[in-house]
Scaffold this motif. Structure first.
Motif, short mmCIF file in Angstrom:
data_model
loop_
_atom_site.label_atom_id
_atom_site.label_comp_id
_atom_site.label_asym_id
_atom_site.label_seq_id
_atom_site.Cartn_x
_atom_site.Cartn_y
_atom_site.Cartn_z
N THR A 193 0.84 -1.22 0.00
CA THR A 193 0.00 0.00 0.00
C THR A 193 0.87 1.26 0.00
O THR A 193 0.61 2.22 -0.72
N ARG A 194 1.91 1.22 0.83
CA ARG A 194 2.84 2.37 0.89
C ARG A 194 3.54 2.57 -0.45
O ARG A 194 3.73 3.69 -0.92
N LEU A 195 3.91 1.45 -1.09
CA LEU A 195 4.57 1.53 -2.38
C LEU A 195 3.63 2.12 -3.44
O LEU A 195 4.04 2.92 -4.29
N GLN A 196 2.35 1.75 -3.36
CA GLN A 196 1.37 2.29 -4.30
C GLN A 196 1.19 3.79 -4.11
O GLN A 196 1.06 4.55 -5.07
N GLU A 197 1.20 4.19 -2.83
CA GLU A 197 1.09 5.63 -2.54
C GLU A 197 2.31 6.39 -3.10
O GLU A 197 2.17 7.50 -3.63
N MET A 198 3.48 5.78 -2.97
CA MET A 198 4.68 6.41 -3.52
C MET A 198 4.57 6.53 -5.04
O MET A 198 4.94 7.57 -5.63
N LEU A 199 4.04 5.47 -5.68
CA LEU A 199 3.89 5.52 -7.14
C LEU A 199 2.87 6.57 -7.54
O LEU A 199 3.05 7.27 -8.54
N ASN A 200 1.80 6.69 -6.75
CA ASN A 200 0.79 7.70 -7.04
C ASN A 200 1.40 9.12 -6.96
O ASN A 200 1.10 9.97 -7.80
N ARG A 201 2.21 9.35 -5.90
CA ARG A 201 2.84 10.66 -5.75
C ARG A 201 3.82 10.90 -6.89
O ARG A 201 3.94 12.01 -7.42
N ARG A 206 5.13 13.58 -11.95
CA ARG A 206 5.48 13.52 -13.37
C ARG A 206 4.47 14.31 -14.20
O ARG A 206 4.84 15.07 -15.10
N LYS A 207 3.19 14.14 -13.88
CA LYS A 207 2.17 14.89 -14.61
C LYS A 207 2.30 16.39 -14.33
O LYS A 207 2.12 17.21 -15.23
N GLU A 208 2.66 16.72 -13.09
CA GLU A 208 2.79 18.12 -12.71
C GLU A 208 3.94 18.79 -13.49
O GLU A 208 3.78 19.88 -14.03
N ILE A 209 5.10 18.11 -13.56
CA ILE A 209 6.24 18.72 -14.25
C ILE A 209 5.97 18.84 -15.74
O ILE A 209 6.32 19.84 -16.37
N LYS A 282 14.38 3.66 -16.09
CA LYS A 282 14.52 3.00 -14.79
C LYS A 282 13.18 2.57 -14.21
O LYS A 282 13.04 1.48 -13.66
N VAL A 283 12.19 3.45 -14.32
CA VAL A 283 10.87 3.16 -13.74
C VAL A 283 9.79 3.64 -14.68
O VAL A 283 9.76 4.82 -15.05
N THR A 284 8.92 2.76 -15.08
CA THR A 284 7.75 3.13 -15.86
C THR A 284 6.58 2.26 -15.42
O THR A 284 6.77 1.27 -14.69
N TYR A 285 5.43 2.62 -15.86
CA TYR A 285 4.21 1.91 -15.41
C TYR A 285 3.11 2.23 -16.42
O TYR A 285 3.26 3.06 -17.31
N GLU A 286 1.99 1.54 -16.25
CA GLU A 286 0.86 1.75 -17.14
C GLU A 286 0.36 3.20 -17.02
O GLU A 286 0.27 3.74 -15.92
N SER A 287 0.07 3.81 -18.13
CA SER A 287 -0.39 5.22 -18.18
C SER A 287 0.68 6.19 -17.71
O SER A 287 0.36 7.29 -17.22
N PRO A 289 2.82 9.18 -17.90
CA PRO A 289 2.63 10.36 -18.77
C PRO A 289 3.87 10.74 -19.58
O PRO A 289 3.75 11.40 -20.61
N ILE A 290 5.06 10.34 -19.11
CA ILE A 290 6.28 10.78 -19.80
C ILE A 290 6.37 10.23 -21.22
O ILE A 290 6.58 11.00 -22.17
N PRO A 291 6.24 8.92 -21.45
CA PRO A 291 6.31 8.42 -22.83
C PRO A 291 5.21 9.00 -23.72
O PRO A 291 5.41 9.13 -24.94
N LEU A 292 4.08 9.36 -23.13
CA LEU A 292 2.97 9.89 -23.91
C LEU A 292 3.18 11.35 -24.33
O LEU A 292 2.83 11.74 -25.44
N GLN A 293 3.74 12.17 -23.43
CA GLN A 293 3.82 13.61 -23.68
C GLN A 293 5.22 14.10 -24.08
O GLN A 293 5.35 15.14 -24.71
N LYS A 294 6.23 13.36 -23.66
CA LYS A 294 7.60 13.84 -23.89
C LYS A 294 7.93 14.06 -25.38
O LYS A 294 8.52 15.11 -25.73
#
Length: 738
Positions: A193-201, A206-209, A282-287, A289-294
């Protein structure tokens, strides 16, 4: 009163312009401390004479050292030492550059003083002043600064994302290393759960930047299109106007600052996007935003960099022959000319081996011009860093030379419909710019050039340069004189006044411009918005004369510059006044009242007319045959006024000139300009060159409408003159009416 003291008494709106003149290239401290000495030197000649410029530079340093040693204030003495060291670094190897800077400053000061004397600036100059309004520059400074600050904050966000991702990566790998039996425990669930929260943040950041980058990129795009590009175009327009005698060109250092900061911001965003790309590896996941918008953001950033760099490649100094520094854009075949290009973007990582190639009439459509030329000398040079311009990249071509192409049969090209001085050419500059993996082809071009083969074509060429740069801001409209537009008299008269302030030190006042308008426009002189055709200005002869209006005016400019400068700058020459108006002005004045005006029938001539009153109340006007450059080479004009004599039917010579119009005693007006008398201790009997006119009785005089050379003096006249004074006859000229 010195020129510098007069400058300090100007009103604030003009003093603000003085601030633009002085920078690190020529600090105002030097202008203030060495005002008298600076004004007494011939900087204009030093621009074209390296040895003279070197001597003046050495003398300037000596004068500065002398002033510094006498300075009591410790801080001021220290500042002057720093200035002295800066000048040595900048100009020791190129003293002519210093002469050019000082010459330009002094000339612009004279123009400002001239503007103040006329009490009113022209519409064209007012529009130029508005175009460099302080508020607009402040707004630009603030906007560029805000963008720069936003980009630097994004650097911190990217670093924060990198730290967050490292933490997430560590926790994720730690969780993966757990034994399979532990993965169902409650602790394990909490860690997931903590790891998921970290991924959410991390996902939020990433979306913010990316969102912030999108906003900043849009802001930069808007800045470039709505402000930076117009500022550059405005500078180029002011460069055109400065080339034809208008206000001195300023603002390039400011433009370089804006271009550089904007480029730095874009390259920093590019590096941030590259960093985000590394993080995705190093780290990517479903959805994610970086590969989509970069990719889209990268393309936009590259596009902006490409256009910013391309537009930053400018011609800082338009092509000009050093022999005629005040008449740029006219090139004579076989004569060296100089030009300078500059890159407004200053980046530490730029490849400084940037080669610039010049080409004459590149990609010119066949048949556009009748004559073709090629660059005879080396046309490639490497850009270098200029220490005295805040480290910008630039290159100055100092030894370019043109030669006309000959065809197989030995003839030149076919004659075109345009005259030589109406045929426009272009000098192009090309370079290949490489930085941070980007390759950008740079190209810019000079303003249209006029190529002449004889100095006699210089006046016609300068007329073309003035007409073009006054009426269009197109950088390469080489077909301009195929159908040249008309010029409004209001703006044209302002440019003509600039010619006098540039070449003669004092512009034209309203009355003189009105007289010129009458000369050119006739019955339309009262119409300030009257449109003057190119042909009427420079090609058609003045009715009844064998020369055009511009040839007549240019010959007057040359006469003033070479022979009448002191008298002109004292405002003693009324100049442009018709014979009819001359008589109206003199009619009611004291006998012997005279005025100075330019000849209407001679190219480059000046005459004076005085009034006499007969015993029966008749008024008589006498005009002397115009003095041209040949006659003025022998005697200064002020001395001619002082020594002028008239022989009338054997009467002892006398000077009929008593009062300069309206009522200034002659010696009071011209006394300061007279040459000193010969020393009485000289072993020889002194002699004086005296200009003489001979008045014949009306029965034997030559008709005034057809003046002819004077008959020689009779032996009796000569003996009579010898009894009264020793003299050498300079010239025998008849009073006559033009």
């Amino acid at each position: 009163m010195s020129q510098w003291k007069q400058i300090q008494q100007l009103e604030i709106r003009l003093l603000e312009h003085v601030d633009y003149l002085y920078d690190d290239n020529f600090p105002m401290d030097i202008r203030q401390g060495l005002a008298g000495w600076i004004e007494s030197q011939d900087w204009d000649s030093a621009v074209n004479d390296e040895s003279m410029a070197s001597v003046l530079f050495t003398n300037l340093l000596s004068q500065l050292e002398k002033v510094r040693s006498q300075e009591q204030n410790f801080l001021q003495r220290h500042n002057m030492k720093i200035i002295q060291q800066q000048l040595q670094r900048k100009y020791t190897t190129n003293p002519t550059s210093m002469a050019r800077v000082i010459s330009t400053c002094l000339r612009e000061e004279r123009r400002l003083l001239s503007s103040a004397c006329t009490q009113e600036q022209g519409a064209l100059e007012k529009s130029l002043q508005n175009s460099v309004a302080f508020e607009r520059q402040k707004n630009m400074d603030n906007r560029v600064g805000i963008i720069r600050g936003s980009v630097q904050l994004m650097d911190q966000v990217v670093k924060c994302i990198e730290d967050m991702q490292d933490d997430f990566d560590f926790c994720y790998k730690t969780l993966q290393s757990r034994e399979s039996s532990d993965r169902t425990s409650e602790t394990m669930k909490q860690e997931v759960t903590r790891l998921q929260e970290m991924l959410n943040r991390l996902d939020f950041k990433r979306k913010e930047i990316l969102s912030k980058m999108d906003v900043v990129i849009k802001e930069i795009n808007d800045l470039m299109s709505s402000q930076l590009s117009p500022e550059l175009q405005d500078w180029k327009r002011r460069q055109q106007i400065a080339a034809i005698g208008g206000p001195v060109l300023t603002g390039l250092e400011q433009l370089q600052s804006w271009f550089t900061v904007t480029a730095q911001s874009l390259f920093q965003i590019k590096r941030q996007l590259d960093k985000l790309g590394e993080l995705v590896v190093k780290v990517t996941y479903e959805s994610d935003p970086i590969p989509l918008q970069k990719p889209q953001l990268e393309e936009r950033v590259k596009y902006l960099i490409y256009h910013l760099i391309k537009s930053s490649f400018v011609v800082e100094k338009q092509p000009c022959m050093p022999t005629h520094p005040q008449k740029p854009l006219i090139i004579k075949t076989g004569v060296q000319f100089t030009t300078k290009v500059r890159l407004l973007v200053k980046l530490p990582e730029v490849d400084y081996q940037l080669k610039v190639k010049t080409t004459f009439d590149k990609d010119l459509p066949p048949g556009r011009v009748s004559r073709q030329f090629f660059i005879l000398t080396n046309n490639t040079k490497v850009m270098d860093i200029e220490d005295y311009s805040n480290g910008c990249l630039s290159v100055e071509f100092r030894h370019l030379q043109l030669k006309e192409k000959k065809y197989i049969n030995g003839t030149k090209g076919n004659e075109g419909l345009l005259s030589v001085t109406e045929e426009l050419h272009s000098l192009s500059f090309e370079a290949c710019f490489t930085v941070q993996g980007l390759t950008i082809d740079l190209e810019t071009c000079s303003l249209p050039l006029v190529v002449i083969s004889n100095v006699s074509q210089l006046p016609g060429g300068w007329a073309s340069v003035m007409w073009y740069n006054l009426l269009t801001d197109e950088p390469r409209n080489l077909a301009f004189f195929g159908n040249p537009p008309r010029a409004g008299w209001t703006q044209l008269s302002e440019v003509l006044s600039w010619q006098f302030s540039t070449f003669a030190g004092r512009g034209l006042n309203k009355e003189q411009l009105a007289m010129l308008g009458e000369k050119l426009l006739g019955q339309h002189a009262s119409c300030s918005d009257y449109q003057v055709s190119w042909s009427k200005f420079a090609k058609e002869n003045i009715p009844g004369k064998p020369f055009s209006f511009w040839m007549w005016l240019d010959s007057i400019l040359e006469l003033i510059k070479k022979h009448l400068l002191p008298v002109w700058n004292e405002n003693y020459i009324m100049g442009f006044v018709s014979k009819e108006m001359e008589r109206v002005l003199l009619k009611a004045r004291e006998p012997g009242t005279f005025l100075l005006r330019f000849s209407e029938s001679h190219l480059g001539g000046i005459t004076f007319t005085w009034v006499e009153h007969g015993e029966n109340g008749d008024v008589k006007f006498n005009s002397v045959e115009p003095y041209t450059k040949n006659r003025l080479s022998a005697l200064p004009f002020a001395d001619i006024i002082r020594d002028y004599k008239v022989i009338t039917d054997g009467v002892v010579p006398e000077n009929p000139l008593k009062f300069l119009y309206p009522d200034i005693p002659k010696d009071e007006a011209f006394g300061r300009l007279y040459n000193s008398q010969p020393s009485k201790v000289h072993p020889y009997i002194p002699s004086t060159l005296i200009p003489i006119s001979e008045m014949r009785s009306s029965a034997s005089s030559t008709p005034r409408s057809c003046p002819s050379p004077e008959p020689p003096m009779t032996p009796g006249e000569f003996d009579m003159l010898s009894e009264n004074l020793c003299f050498d006859i300079d010239t025998m000229s008849s009073p006559y009416s033009e």
